[in-house]
Design a protein around this motif. Structure first.
Motif, PDB file in Angstrom:
ATOM      1  N   MET A 172       0.821  -1.204   0.000  1.00 31.94           N
ATOM      2  CA  MET A 172       0.000   0.000   0.000  1.00 31.94           C
ATOM      3  C   MET A 172       0.857   1.258   0.000  1.00 31.94           C
ATOM      4  O   MET A 172       0.593   2.213  -0.734  1.00 31.94           O
ATOM      5  N   ILE A 173       1.897   1.257   0.825  1.00 31.40           N
ATOM      6  CA  ILE A 173       2.758   2.435   0.925  1.00 31.40           C
ATOM      7  C   ILE A 173       3.575   2.617  -0.346  1.00 31.40           C
ATOM      8  O   ILE A 173       3.762   3.742  -0.828  1.00 31.40           O
ATOM      9  N   ARG A 174       4.038   1.523  -0.934  1.00 28.73           N
ATOM     10  CA  ARG A 174       4.757   1.632  -2.202  1.00 28.73           C
ATOM     11  C   ARG A 174       3.873   2.234  -3.285  1.00 28.73           C
ATOM     12  O   ARG A 174       4.333   3.024  -4.113  1.00 28.73           O
ATOM     13  N   GLU A 175       2.600   1.879  -3.293  1.00 34.15           N
ATOM     14  CA  GLU A 175       1.678   2.447  -4.275  1.00 34.15           C
ATOM     15  C   GLU A 175       1.513   3.947  -4.053  1.00 34.15           C
ATOM     16  O   GLU A 175       1.538   4.738  -5.007  1.00 34.15           O
ATOM     17  N   ILE A 176       1.365   4.364  -2.798  1.00 34.50           N
ATOM     18  CA  ILE A 176       1.235   5.787  -2.486  1.00 34.50           C
ATOM     19  C   ILE A 176       2.495   6.543  -2.905  1.00 34.50           C
ATOM     20  O   ILE A 176       2.423   7.671  -3.416  1.00 34.50           O
ATOM     21  N   PHE A 177       3.655   5.910  -2.714  1.00 36.80           N
ATOM     22  CA  PHE A 177       4.930   6.546  -3.032  1.00 36.80           C
ATOM     23  C   PHE A 177       5.364   6.307  -4.478  1.00 36.80           C
ATOM     24  O   PHE A 177       6.494   6.625  -4.841  1.00 36.80           O
ATOM     25  N   GLU A 178       4.482   5.751  -5.290  1.00 30.55           N
ATOM     26  CA  GLU A 178       4.765   5.490  -6.701  1.00 30.55           C
ATOM     27  C   GLU A 178       6.063   4.711  -6.867  1.00 30.55           C
ATOM     28  O   GLU A 178       6.909   5.022  -7.708  1.00 30.55           O
ATOM     29  N   ASP A 179       6.206   3.691  -6.025  1.00 34.04           N
ATOM     30  CA  ASP A 179       7.363   2.768  -6.047  1.00 34.04           C
ATOM     31  C   ASP A 179       8.690   3.453  -5.749  1.00 34.04           C
ATOM     32  O   ASP A 179       9.751   2.906  -6.072  1.00 34.04           O
ATOM     33  N   LYS A 180       8.648   4.602  -5.101  1.00 33.03           N
ATOM     34  CA  LYS A 180       9.899   5.257  -4.704  1.00 33.03           C
ATOM     35  C   LYS A 180      10.326   4.750  -3.325  1.00 33.03           C
ATOM     36  O   LYS A 180      10.569   5.518  -2.396  1.00 33.03           O
ATOM     37  N   MET A 181      10.370   3.419  -3.206  1.00 32.26           N
ATOM     38  CA  MET A 181      10.856   2.770  -1.995  1.00 32.26           C
ATOM     39  C   MET A 181      12.149   2.039  -2.341  1.00 32.26           C
ATOM     40  O   MET A 181      12.236   1.364  -3.356  1.00 32.26           O
ATOM     41  N   PHE A 182      13.160   2.206  -1.481  1.00 31.89           N
ATOM     42  CA  PHE A 182      14.476   1.658  -1.747  1.00 31.89           C
ATOM     43  C   PHE A 182      14.983   0.913  -0.520  1.00 31.89           C
ATOM     44  O   PHE A 182      14.664   1.280   0.606  1.00 31.89           O
ATOM     45  N   GLU A 183      15.770  -0.118  -0.759  1.00 35.80           N
ATOM     46  CA  GLU A 183      16.393  -0.812   0.364  1.00 35.80           C
ATOM     47  C   GLU A 183      17.384   0.119   1.050  1.00 35.80           C
ATOM     48  O   GLU A 183      18.065   0.911   0.402  1.00 35.80           O
ATOM     49  N   MET A 184      17.464  -0.006   2.369  1.00 31.40           N
ATOM     50  CA  MET A 184      18.364   0.857   3.124  1.00 31.40           C
ATOM     51  C   MET A 184      19.759   0.246   3.165  1.00 31.40           C
ATOM     52  O   MET A 184      20.277  -0.148   4.209  1.00 31.40           O
ATOM     53  N   ASN A 185      20.363   0.185   1.980  1.00 31.57           N
ATOM     54  CA  ASN A 185      21.762  -0.204   1.847  1.00 31.57           C
ATOM     55  C   ASN A 185      22.430   0.841   0.969  1.00 31.57           C
ATOM     56  O   ASN A 185      21.791   1.811   0.551  1.00 31.57           O
ATOM     57  N   LEU A 186      23.712   0.656   0.677  1.00 34.90           N
ATOM     58  CA  LEU A 186      24.455   1.696  -0.034  1.00 34.90           C
ATOM     59  C   LEU A 186      23.835   2.022  -1.384  1.00 34.90           C
ATOM     60  O   LEU A 186      23.619   3.188  -1.714  1.00 34.90           O
ATOM     61  N   SER A 187      23.511   0.988  -2.172  1.00 34.43           N
ATOM     62  CA  SER A 187      22.957   1.248  -3.503  1.00 34.43           C
ATOM     63  C   SER A 187      21.554   1.844  -3.407  1.00 34.43           C
ATOM     64  O   SER A 187      21.191   2.730  -4.189  1.00 34.43           O
ATOM     65  N   GLY A 188      20.754   1.382  -2.425  1.00 32.93           N
ATOM     66  CA  GLY A 188      19.415   1.920  -2.258  1.00 32.93           C
ATOM     67  C   GLY A 188      19.435   3.372  -1.839  1.00 32.93           C
ATOM     68  O   GLY A 188      18.657   4.194  -2.342  1.00 32.93           O
ATOM     69  N   ILE A 189      20.307   3.714  -0.915  1.00 32.12           N
ATOM     70  CA  ILE A 189      20.430   5.101  -0.470  1.00 32.12           C
ATOM     71  C   ILE A 189      20.902   5.984  -1.620  1.00 32.12           C
ATOM     72  O   ILE A 189      20.396   7.095  -1.814  1.00 32.12           O
ATOM     73  N   GLU A 190      21.840   5.477  -2.420  1.00 32.04           N
ATOM     74  CA  GLU A 190      22.319   6.270  -3.555  1.00 32.04           C
ATOM     75  C   GLU A 190      21.172   6.542  -4.532  1.00 32.04           C
ATOM     76  O   GLU A 190      21.027   7.670  -5.028  1.00 32.04           O
ATOM     77  N   GLU A 191      20.357   5.516  -4.815  1.00 35.06           N
ATOM     78  CA  GLU A 191      19.229   5.711  -5.728  1.00 35.06           C
ATOM     79  C   GLU A 191      18.222   6.713  -5.154  1.00 35.06           C
ATOM     80  O   GLU A 191      17.713   7.578  -5.880  1.00 35.06           O
ATOM     81  N   ALA A 192      17.934   6.603  -3.867  1.00 32.65           N
ATOM     82  CA  ALA A 192      17.000   7.543  -3.240  1.00 32.65           C
ATOM     83  C   ALA A 192      17.540   8.968  -3.296  1.00 32.65           C
ATOM     84  O   ALA A 192      16.817   9.909  -3.601  1.00 32.65           O
ATOM     85  N   MET A 193      18.829   9.131  -3.002  1.00 31.34           N
ATOM     86  CA  MET A 193      19.424  10.464  -3.001  1.00 31.34           C
ATOM     87  C   MET A 193      19.467  11.066  -4.402  1.00 31.34           C
ATOM     88  O   MET A 193      19.283  12.266  -4.577  1.00 31.34           O
ATOM     89  N   LYS A 194      19.688  10.221  -5.408  1.00 33.53           N
ATOM     90  CA  LYS A 194      19.671  10.720  -6.782  1.00 33.53           C
ATOM     91  C   LYS A 194      18.295  11.306  -7.109  1.00 33.53           C
ATOM     92  O   LYS A 194      18.186  12.377  -7.716  1.00 33.53           O
ATOM     93  N   GLY A 195      17.249  10.595  -6.688  1.00 32.03           N
ATOM     94  CA  GLY A 195      15.907  11.083  -6.942  1.00 32.03           C
ATOM     95  C   GLY A 195      15.611  12.373  -6.201  1.00 32.03           C
ATOM     96  O   GLY A 195      15.005  13.298  -6.747  1.00 32.03           O
ATOM     97  N   LEU A 196      16.062  12.446  -4.957  1.00 37.63           N
ATOM     98  CA  LEU A 196      15.759  13.623  -4.142  1.00 37.63           C
ATOM     99  C   LEU A 196      16.588  14.839  -4.546  1.00 37.63           C
ATOM    100  O   LEU A 196      16.198  15.975  -4.263  1.00 37.63           O
TER     101      LEU A 196
END
Length: 198
Positions: A172-196
Motif C-alpha cells: 500500500m505504501i509503495r503504491e502511495i509513493f509510486e514505487d519510490k521505496m528503496f532498500e536501506m543499503n548503499l545502492s538503495g540510499i544512492e538511488e534515493a538520493m539521486k531522486g531527491l
C-alpha cells in the motif's frame, strides 16, 4: 562557484537497522554533490516493536547534529496521522498537528521516510485503524497529502526487498509513493538520493 542548498525532512518509522549509520551515507553523498543540508526534521516511530530500537535510533541520528545547521525531531507511532509529538514519552502537551508541518515547509523540501512499512493494513487504509486513538482520516490520506505537497519524496526500507511483497501495508505504501521505496543499503540510499537531489 555557487553552492546549491538543499533541505531534507526525515521521517523514521519501523525497525531501523543498527548495523550501519544511514545518515553518514546521506552526508557523504550530499557532500560529493556540494549539497548542504541546512534543515532536517526527523520523525521517530516509538512504542510497540520500536521500544527496543529507540536508543539506537536516537544515538544514530544525534551524530547528524554536528552536520546540520538546524535539526528538530518528532515522534509518532506506526503510521503518520493528524498529530505528531516533539517529546518521548509522548504527552498531550507535546502534540503538534501534522497540518502545521505541511503549512510550514514548502514543496521544495526533500522528504525521506525511513522504515519497514510493516504494520496492520488497517492502520494505513481506514479511519479508526490506529491502534492508539480514533483517527478520523486514514494513514493513507495523510501519506498522500505529503506526497502531493512535496515535490521530492522517497522511502528507505531496512528490510530486504525480497520480503516486501509479504506485507500488505508495504504494498500500500509503495503504491502511495509510486514505487519510490528503496532498500536501506548503499545502492538503495544512492538511488534515493539521486531522486531527491534532482
Amino acid at each position: 562557484g555557487s553552492l546549491l542548498h538543499s533541505s531534507i525532512i526525515l521521517f523514521t518509522s519501523g525497525n531501523v537497522l543498527n548495523t550501519f549509520p544511514p545518515l553518514s551515507l546521506f552526508i557523504i553523498y550530499f557532500s560529493d554533490k556540494n549539497l548542504f543540508l541546512l534543515l532536517v526534521l526527523i520523525f521517530f516511530d516509538v512504542g510497540g516493536s520500536m521500544d527496543a530500537h529507540v536508543k539506537i535510533c536516537e544515538e544514530l541520528f544525534s551524530a547528524a547534529r554536528t552536520e546540520f545547521k538546524d535539526l528538530e525531531h518528532f515522534y509518532f507511532h506506526n503510521c503518520l496521522y493528524e498529530t505528531v509529538w516533539n517529546n518521548n514519552p509522548r504527552s498531550s502537551e507535546d502534540i503538534i498537528p501534522t497540518w502545521d508541518i505541511l503549512r510550514k515547509y514548502g514543496s521544495d523540501y526533500r522528504v525521506l521516510f525511513v522504515g519497514d512499512a510493516a504494520m496492520s493494513p488497517y492502520e494505513v487504509a481506514y479511519p479508526g485503524g490506529s491502534i492508539e486513538h480514533w483517527n478520523e482520516e486514514s494513514g493513507a490520506t495523510w501519506l498522500e497529502r505529503l506526497t502531493s505537497h512535496f515535490d521530492s519524496i522517497a522511502w528507505l526500507n531496512p528490510e530486504s526487498k525480497s520480503i516486501w511483497n509479504s506485507s500488505a501495508s508495504n504494498k500500500m505504501i509503495r503504491e502511495i509513493f509510486e514505487d519510490k521505496m528503496f532498500e536501506m543499503n548503499l545502492s538503495g540510499i544512492e538511488e534515493a538520493m539521486k531522486g531527491l537531489s534532482r
